[in-house]
Design a protein around this motif. Structure first.
Motif, PDB file in Angstrom:
ATOM      1  N   GLU A  95       0.864  -1.189   0.000  1.00  0.00           N
ATOM      2  CA  GLU A  95       0.000   0.000   0.000  1.00  0.00           C
ATOM      3  C   GLU A  95       0.897   1.235   0.000  1.00  0.00           C
ATOM      4  O   GLU A  95       0.913   2.005   0.955  1.00  0.00           O
ATOM      5  N   ALA A  96       1.631   1.395  -1.078  1.00  0.00           N
ATOM      6  CA  ALA A  96       2.663   2.438  -1.144  1.00  0.00           C
ATOM      7  C   ALA A  96       2.114   3.854  -1.129  1.00  0.00           C
ATOM      8  O   ALA A  96       2.864   4.802  -0.923  1.00  0.00           O
ATOM      9  N   ASP A  97       0.800   4.004  -1.303  1.00  0.00           N
ATOM     10  CA  ASP A  97       0.219   5.347  -1.336  1.00  0.00           C
ATOM     11  C   ASP A  97      -0.118   5.885   0.045  1.00  0.00           C
ATOM     12  O   ASP A  97      -0.537   7.022   0.174  1.00  0.00           O
ATOM     13  N   ARG A  98       0.075   5.096   1.099  1.00  0.00           N
ATOM     14  CA  ARG A  98      -0.350   5.537   2.428  1.00  0.00           C
ATOM     15  C   ARG A  98       0.661   5.173   3.512  1.00  0.00           C
ATOM     16  O   ARG A  98       1.512   4.327   3.325  1.00  0.00           O
ATOM     17  N   MET A  99       0.521   5.856   4.639  1.00  0.00           N
ATOM     18  CA  MET A  99       1.309   5.525   5.836  1.00  0.00           C
ATOM     19  C   MET A  99       0.335   5.413   7.002  1.00  0.00           C
ATOM     20  O   MET A  99      -0.699   6.072   7.025  1.00  0.00           O
ATOM     21  N   ARG A 100       0.671   4.542   7.924  1.00  0.00           N
ATOM     22  CA  ARG A 100      -0.162   4.331   9.113  1.00  0.00           C
ATOM     23  C   ARG A 100       0.623   4.802  10.329  1.00  0.00           C
ATOM     24  O   ARG A 100       1.767   4.417  10.526  1.00  0.00           O
ATOM     25  N   ILE A 101      -0.015   5.633  11.108  1.00  0.00           N
ATOM     26  CA  ILE A 101       0.640   6.313  12.224  1.00  0.00           C
ATOM     27  C   ILE A 101      -0.091   5.945  13.514  1.00  0.00           C
ATOM     28  O   ILE A 101      -1.318   5.901  13.539  1.00  0.00           O
TER      29      ILE A 101
END
Length: 107
Positions: A95-101
């Motif tokens: 899911e290279a379009d997002r980051m999870r924080i």
């Protein structure tokens, strides 16, 4: 096209820490606004403390945002006037379009 963009329904301000040393060598830095972004924010349910551990007192949130390679632990989010301190940032190549924080609310 996926519905990812439709999930990002909260506006946040992204800030980064700019370190500056004072005359005594201490950290007199400050938070500086870097950008604004859309995010999906969900409260993480806290489990009761086990084995006599102190209960968690600060709320934690799972935040999903569009990926920004420069974003990391020296950033924080301002959401509805509250500061969310970044505890971790995860990026998944699938899911290279997002980051999870994972972030914690601090006053």
């Amino acid at each position: 096209m996926s519905g990812f963009a439709g999930l990002l329904n909260q506006r946040v301000q992204v800030q980064h820490w700019v370190p500056v040393s004072d005359a005594m060598g201490g950290d007199a830095g400050q938070w500086v606004a870097a950008s604004e972004a859309w995010a999906a924010i969900a409260l993480i349910e806290l489990r009761p403390a086990e084995d006599g551990a102190a209960p968690a007192t600060r709320q934690r949130f799972r935040v999903t945002m569009r990926d920004d390679a420069a974003f990391g632990l020296l950033h924080r989010l301002i959401w509805s006037g509250k500061a969310l301190t970044v505890l971790s940032v995860a990026r998944d190549p699938a899911e290279a379009d997002r980051m999870r924080i994972i972030a914690e609310m601090r006053e």
